[in-house]
Design a protein around this motif. Structure first.
Motif, PDB file in Angstrom:
ATOM      1  N   LEU A  95      49.465  -5.584 -81.659  1.00 31.01           N
ATOM      2  CA  LEU A  95      48.603  -5.994 -80.556  1.00 31.01           C
ATOM      3  C   LEU A  95      47.253  -6.447 -81.088  1.00 31.01           C
ATOM      4  O   LEU A  95      46.829  -6.037 -82.170  1.00 31.01           O
ATOM      5  CB  LEU A  95      48.414  -4.829 -79.578  1.00 31.01           C
ATOM      6  CG  LEU A  95      49.682  -4.286 -78.919  1.00 31.01           C
ATOM      7  CD1 LEU A  95      49.385  -3.010 -78.139  1.00 31.01           C
ATOM      8  CD2 LEU A  95      50.307  -5.333 -77.996  1.00 31.01           C
ATOM      9  N   HIS A  96      46.575  -7.282 -80.329  1.00 28.68           N
ATOM     10  CA  HIS A  96      45.264  -7.799 -80.748  1.00 28.68           C
ATOM     11  C   HIS A  96      44.168  -6.791 -80.397  1.00 28.68           C
ATOM     12  O   HIS A  96      43.327  -7.035 -79.532  1.00 28.68           O
ATOM     13  CB  HIS A  96      44.997  -9.145 -80.085  1.00 28.68           C
ATOM     14  CG  HIS A  96      45.938 -10.226 -80.506  1.00 28.68           C
ATOM     15  ND1 HIS A  96      46.115 -11.394 -79.783  1.00 28.68           N
ATOM     16  CD2 HIS A  96      46.790 -10.319 -81.570  1.00 28.68           C
ATOM     17  CE1 HIS A  96      47.015 -12.154 -80.392  1.00 28.68           C
ATOM     18  NE2 HIS A  96      47.433 -11.531 -81.472  1.00 28.68           N
ATOM     19  N   VAL A  97      44.212  -5.656 -81.069  1.00 25.70           N
ATOM     20  CA  VAL A  97      43.285  -4.564 -80.749  1.00 25.70           C
ATOM     21  C   VAL A  97      42.554  -4.081 -82.008  1.00 25.70           C
ATOM     22  O   VAL A  97      42.158  -2.918 -82.098  1.00 25.70           O
ATOM     23  CB  VAL A  97      44.030  -3.399 -80.063  1.00 25.70           C
ATOM     24  CG1 VAL A  97      44.562  -3.836 -78.696  1.00 25.70           C
ATOM     25  CG2 VAL A  97      45.168  -2.854 -80.933  1.00 25.70           C
ATOM     26  N   THR A 139      47.790   1.051 -72.221  1.00 22.60           N
ATOM     27  CA  THR A 139      49.168   0.619 -72.411  1.00 22.60           C
ATOM     28  C   THR A 139      50.049   1.849 -72.439  1.00 22.60           C
ATOM     29  O   THR A 139      49.627   2.938 -72.827  1.00 22.60           O
ATOM     30  CB  THR A 139      49.357  -0.220 -73.688  1.00 22.60           C
ATOM     31  OG1 THR A 139      50.630  -0.859 -73.649  1.00 22.60           O
ATOM     32  CG2 THR A 139      49.272   0.626 -74.949  1.00 22.60           C
ATOM     33  N   LEU A 191      55.259  -7.959 -76.111  1.00 21.90           N
ATOM     34  CA  LEU A 191      54.047  -7.804 -76.923  1.00 21.90           C
ATOM     35  C   LEU A 191      53.237  -9.098 -76.941  1.00 21.90           C
ATOM     36  O   LEU A 191      52.002  -9.076 -76.850  1.00 21.90           O
ATOM     37  CB  LEU A 191      54.422  -7.381 -78.344  1.00 21.90           C
ATOM     38  CG  LEU A 191      55.099  -6.006 -78.456  1.00 21.90           C
ATOM     39  CD1 LEU A 191      55.663  -5.807 -79.860  1.00 21.90           C
ATOM     40  CD2 LEU A 191      54.126  -4.890 -78.106  1.00 21.90           C
ATOM     41  N   GLU A 192      53.936 -10.221 -77.019  1.00 25.10           N
ATOM     42  CA  GLU A 192      53.237 -11.511 -76.987  1.00 25.10           C
ATOM     43  C   GLU A 192      52.568 -11.740 -75.641  1.00 25.10           C
ATOM     44  O   GLU A 192      51.436 -12.243 -75.565  1.00 25.10           O
ATOM     45  CB  GLU A 192      54.226 -12.636 -77.315  1.00 25.10           C
ATOM     46  CG  GLU A 192      54.710 -12.617 -78.760  1.00 25.10           C
ATOM     47  CD  GLU A 192      55.800 -13.636 -79.028  1.00 25.10           C
ATOM     48  OE1 GLU A 192      56.231 -14.321 -78.063  1.00 25.10           O
ATOM     49  OE2 GLU A 192      56.241 -13.741 -80.200  1.00 25.10           O
ATOM     50  N   ASN A 219      49.447  -9.630 -75.517  1.00 22.64           N
ATOM     51  CA  ASN A 219      48.363 -10.215 -76.312  1.00 22.64           C
ATOM     52  C   ASN A 219      47.731 -11.411 -75.614  1.00 22.64           C
ATOM     53  O   ASN A 219      46.512 -11.590 -75.634  1.00 22.64           O
ATOM     54  CB  ASN A 219      48.889 -10.625 -77.691  1.00 22.64           C
ATOM     55  CG  ASN A 219      49.040  -9.447 -78.631  1.00 22.64           C
ATOM     56  OD1 ASN A 219      48.272  -8.486 -78.565  1.00 22.64           O
ATOM     57  ND2 ASN A 219      50.008  -9.508 -79.520  1.00 22.64           N
ATOM     58  N   THR A 220      48.557 -12.231 -74.988  1.00 20.73           N
ATOM     59  CA  THR A 220      48.068 -13.431 -74.330  1.00 20.73           C
ATOM     60  C   THR A 220      47.273 -13.103 -73.060  1.00 20.73           C
ATOM     61  O   THR A 220      46.214 -13.682 -72.794  1.00 20.73           O
ATOM     62  CB  THR A 220      49.229 -14.366 -73.972  1.00 20.73           C
ATOM     63  OG1 THR A 220      49.910 -14.735 -75.176  1.00 20.73           O
ATOM     64  CG2 THR A 220      48.746 -15.613 -73.264  1.00 20.73           C
ATOM     65  N   PHE A 243      45.124  -8.497 -74.153  1.00 11.35           N
ATOM     66  CA  PHE A 243      44.314  -8.257 -75.355  1.00 11.35           C
ATOM     67  C   PHE A 243      43.884  -9.575 -75.975  1.00 11.35           C
ATOM     68  O   PHE A 243      44.264  -9.931 -77.089  1.00 11.35           O
ATOM     69  CB  PHE A 243      45.110  -7.415 -76.364  1.00 11.35           C
ATOM     70  CG  PHE A 243      45.627  -6.144 -75.767  1.00 11.35           C
ATOM     71  CD1 PHE A 243      44.763  -5.151 -75.331  1.00 11.35           C
ATOM     72  CD2 PHE A 243      46.992  -5.929 -75.624  1.00 11.35           C
ATOM     73  CE1 PHE A 243      45.234  -3.971 -74.777  1.00 11.35           C
ATOM     74  CE2 PHE A 243      47.483  -4.751 -75.071  1.00 11.35           C
ATOM     75  CZ  PHE A 243      46.601  -3.776 -74.646  1.00 11.35           C
ATOM     76  N   LYS A 244      43.062 -10.293 -75.236  1.00 11.27           N
ATOM     77  CA  LYS A 244      42.631 -11.614 -75.676  1.00 11.27           C
ATOM     78  C   LYS A 244      41.634 -11.474 -76.819  1.00 11.27           C
ATOM     79  O   LYS A 244      40.744 -10.621 -76.773  1.00 11.27           O
ATOM     80  CB  LYS A 244      42.008 -12.381 -74.521  1.00 11.27           C
ATOM     81  CG  LYS A 244      42.977 -12.559 -73.351  1.00 11.27           C
ATOM     82  CD  LYS A 244      42.293 -13.174 -72.152  1.00 11.27           C
ATOM     83  CE  LYS A 244      43.249 -13.263 -70.975  1.00 11.27           C
ATOM     84  NZ  LYS A 244      42.606 -13.803 -69.765  1.00 11.27           N
ATOM     85  N   MET A 245      41.798 -12.293 -77.839  1.00 13.10           N
ATOM     86  CA  MET A 245      40.912 -12.222 -79.012  1.00 13.10           C
ATOM     87  C   MET A 245      39.499 -12.663 -78.644  1.00 13.10           C
ATOM     88  O   MET A 245      39.320 -13.519 -77.787  1.00 13.10           O
ATOM     89  CB  MET A 245      41.451 -13.104 -80.130  1.00 13.10           C
ATOM     90  CG  MET A 245      42.834 -12.668 -80.628  1.00 13.10           C
ATOM     91  SD  MET A 245      42.827 -11.068 -81.461  1.00 13.10           S
ATOM     92  CE  MET A 245      42.180 -11.578 -83.052  1.00 13.10           C
TER      93      MET A 245
END
Length: 206
Positions: free
Chosen positions: A40-42, A100, A196-197, A200-201, A204-206
């Motif tokens: 994940l983008h965390v 989550t 998971l994708e 992230n989209t 968990f946005k970057m």
């Protein structure tokens, strides 16, 4: 009754600006759910994963009357609330707190946030729905104010009926959550790469 046993990863609460609470499923562990973090983008989050007593948040199905799952259910909800207090005491605002969970942990996640609807950072619930033999809407209060929520589930799933997931989605939408529900044919009781994708989209946005 649950004891407060939190496993930590990622950044410390004092250095992070965002925090993620991860709730494991029945039979799982805090370590299991923390193993999702690299996917994940965390990377800049503080990660907090409570451990349930005897690896379960409540003893029976989430579809049984809530009274049958007491006092464990209320204790589990109390643990989540206590973790949030720790996070906010460290100076992280509630709109920067994310959640989550998988399976039983996803049900606990959705139940907690809907009982305390406000602008959270975002929610990724992998196979879960609101708790009870029916939806006890009198327990739900507040307004999500656009909180993004992703729910992924299999059709069929051996533990979580799609009809309950869809009904839960409707309750969250009524309280102004931005819900994305994705139903995966015959996925099984697991977390898929696509879920998971999606998390992230959408969350968990970057």
């Amino acid at each position: 009754m649950h004891q407060k046993n939190i496993h930590y990863a990622g950044r410390t609460l004092t250095e992070a600006t965002r925090a993620l609470i991860l709730l494991h499923g029945r039979g799982g562990t805090a370590g299991d759910i923390l193993s999702l973090a690299p996917l994940l983008h965390v990377q800049d989050f503080a990660l907090l994963a409570p451990q349930a007593m005897q690896n379960t948040w409540y003893p029976y199905s989430f579809l049984t009357p809530p009274a049958d799952n007491e006092p464990w259910l209320s204790s589990a909800l109390g643990i989540v609330g206590s973790v949030i207090e720790d996070i906010t005491m460290a100076g992280i605002a509630t709109e920067n707190i994310y959640f989550t969970g998988f399976s039983q942990g996803a049900c606990l996640t959705l139940e907690f946030i809907t009982r305390h609807a406000q602008r959270w950072g975002g929610v990724a619930a992998f196979t879960g729905g609101l708790i009870g033999d029916k939806l006890y809407t009198e327990n739900y209060r507040g307004d999500f104010a656009g909180t993004p929520v992703f729910i992924g589930t299999s059709d069929p799933d051996p533990h979580v009926p799609v009809t309950r997931v869809q009904a839960s989605e409707a309750v969250l939408r009524e309280r102004h959550a931005q819900v994305t529900l994705k139903v995966y044919p015959n996925m099984g009781h697991t977390i898929s790469r696509d879920e998971l994708e999606q998390a992230n989209t959408l969350i968990f946005k970057m």
